[in-house]
Design a protein around this motif. Sequence first.
Motif, short mmCIF file in Angstrom:
data_model
loop_
_atom_site.label_atom_id
_atom_site.label_comp_id
_atom_site.label_asym_id
_atom_site.label_seq_id
_atom_site.Cartn_x
_atom_site.Cartn_y
_atom_site.Cartn_z
N ALA A 95 0.83 -1.21 0.00
CA ALA A 95 0.00 0.00 0.00
C ALA A 95 0.86 1.25 0.00
O ALA A 95 0.53 2.25 -0.67
N VAL A 96 1.96 1.23 0.75
CA VAL A 96 2.88 2.38 0.76
C VAL A 96 3.46 2.59 -0.64
O VAL A 96 3.57 3.72 -1.13
N PHE A 97 3.83 1.49 -1.29
CA PHE A 97 4.40 1.58 -2.64
C PHE A 97 3.39 2.17 -3.63
O PHE A 97 3.71 3.08 -4.41
N PHE A 98 2.15 1.68 -3.60
CA PHE A 98 1.15 2.16 -4.54
C PHE A 98 0.73 3.61 -4.23
O PHE A 98 0.37 4.36 -5.14
N ALA A 99 0.77 3.97 -2.95
CA ALA A 99 0.48 5.36 -2.61
C ALA A 99 1.52 6.29 -3.21
O ALA A 99 1.21 7.40 -3.67
N TRP A 100 2.77 5.85 -3.24
CA TRP A 100 3.84 6.64 -3.88
C TRP A 100 3.65 6.66 -5.40
O TRP A 100 3.76 7.71 -6.04
N LEU A 101 3.35 5.48 -5.97
CA LEU A 101 3.26 5.37 -7.43
C LEU A 101 2.04 6.11 -7.99
O LEU A 101 2.14 6.80 -9.01
N LEU A 102 0.88 5.99 -7.32
CA LEU A 102 -0.36 6.52 -7.87
C LEU A 102 -0.75 7.88 -7.31
O LEU A 102 -1.43 8.66 -7.98
N LEU A 103 -0.33 8.17 -6.07
CA LEU A 103 -0.74 9.43 -5.44
C LEU A 103 0.42 10.37 -5.17
O LEU A 103 0.22 11.49 -4.69
N GLY A 104 1.65 9.93 -5.45
CA GLY A 104 2.81 10.78 -5.24
C GLY A 104 3.20 10.94 -3.79
O GLY A 104 3.93 11.88 -3.44
N GLU A 105 2.73 10.05 -2.91
CA GLU A 105 3.06 10.12 -1.48
C GLU A 105 4.36 9.35 -1.24
O GLU A 105 4.36 8.13 -1.05
N LEU A 106 5.47 10.07 -1.23
CA LEU A 106 6.78 9.45 -1.11
C LEU A 106 6.99 8.89 0.30
O LEU A 106 6.83 9.61 1.29
N PRO A 107 7.35 7.60 0.43
CA PRO A 107 7.57 7.03 1.77
C PRO A 107 8.83 7.61 2.40
O PRO A 107 9.81 7.92 1.71
N SER A 108 8.82 7.74 3.71
CA SER A 108 9.98 8.26 4.44
C SER A 108 11.01 7.15 4.63
O SER A 108 10.71 5.96 4.47
N PRO A 109 12.27 7.52 4.96
CA PRO A 109 13.29 6.50 5.23
C PRO A 109 12.88 5.53 6.32
O PRO A 109 13.18 4.33 6.24
N VAL A 110 12.16 6.03 7.34
CA VAL A 110 11.71 5.15 8.42
C VAL A 110 10.72 4.11 7.88
O VAL A 110 10.76 2.93 8.25
N GLN A 111 9.84 4.53 6.98
CA GLN A 111 8.88 3.59 6.40
C GLN A 111 9.57 2.55 5.53
O GLN A 111 9.20 1.37 5.54
N LEU A 112 10.59 2.97 4.79
CA LEU A 112 11.34 2.02 3.97
C LEU A 112 12.05 0.99 4.85
O LEU A 112 12.06 -0.21 4.55
N LEU A 113 12.66 1.47 5.94
CA LEU A 113 13.30 0.55 6.88
C LEU A 113 12.27 -0.40 7.48
O LEU A 113 12.52 -1.61 7.60
N GLY A 114 11.11 0.16 7.85
CA GLY A 114 10.05 -0.68 8.41
C GLY A 114 9.60 -1.76 7.44
O GLY A 114 9.33 -2.89 7.84
N GLY A 115 9.55 -1.41 6.15
CA GLY A 115 9.16 -2.40 5.15
C GLY A 115 10.14 -3.56 5.10
O GLY A 115 9.73 -4.73 5.01
N LEU A 116 11.42 -3.25 5.17
CA LEU A 116 12.44 -4.32 5.16
C LEU A 116 12.33 -5.19 6.41
O LEU A 116 12.43 -6.43 6.33
#
Length: 325
Positions: free
Chosen positions: A272-293
């Motif tokens: 959902a975070v990825f699609f929000a960035w792709l479709l709505l331009g909501e860029l995930p923060s570094p903390v969110q990227l770390l959380g995803g991993l």
Amino acid sequence: MSDVAHDTSRSALGTGLILAAVSAVTFSLSGPFAAGLFATGWSPGAVVLVRVGIGALVVLPFGVVALRGDWGPVRRNVRLLLVYGALGVAATQFCYFAAVQHMQVGPALLIEYSSPAAVVTWLWLRHGQRPGRTTVAGIALAAVGLVLVLDLTGARLDPVGVAWALGAMVGVSAYFLLNARAHTGLPPLSLAAGGLVVGAAVLGLLAAVGVMPVTASADPVDLAGAVVPTWLVLAVLGVVTAGVAYVTGVGAGRRLGARPSSFVGLLEVVSAVFFAWLLLGELPSPVQLLGGLVLLTGVVVVQQGEAATRRAAPRGTVEPVAAPD
């Protein structure tokens, strides 16, 4: 003979993991597409009702064909279908949107997606399926990753919102537990179809009595900088994020069991975070990227722990991997 059974079990697990991932990804598309409709004046209740209704219309013919003229499984499982549709479909959707009317999206999602922990607890207390150490370690990693992905900085809790979010969590937990009931005689397509039909009926009733406000608009939707007609957005929501998502979810539950499939379902948050960035331009923060991993690592560890438990436990003491109906 045992080698053949082992290969069949591994094949079922592999197929189950693929189906669970597809279900999680397709479910995650609903957020960005629904957000586009909200921006044009659609109410959450209207989006959910149309989404589930279209999903029911699309899946129902396949569910009927899957029965091959034998309606006995439907008659024997009327209560299962009613509970699945009311909790796994309608309550999950309605309670979540009711929750976000009182609190921020992040905390509401965190409570809703604590459902894997509820599934683990239920299977342990009700069926004696105690998780192994590796599974527990994976659960802890997934929980930390989920908190990071949702980025709860400055979040505030509202008692009413928490109560609604807990209702959504119960609905999601029921969804995973009922998906895994492999010996009902109901084909996966028929269970998904029946659940969607019941869910659409319950949501329609809530809308008819005014409990769930319904407003809609014919204005086109802005997605990824492109103007998309409303009918296309609704088609994707109904066919993909409801029809495909529920059908593959049932198939995954039948093959993996409730506990593993519920943790693979957490991929929905990352997707959902990825699609929000792709479709709505909501860029995930570094903390969110770390959380995803971290979350992905936790899901992998849980799957390893479940596989080890299946290999070590005597036959019949753990939740079986079901053959496809």
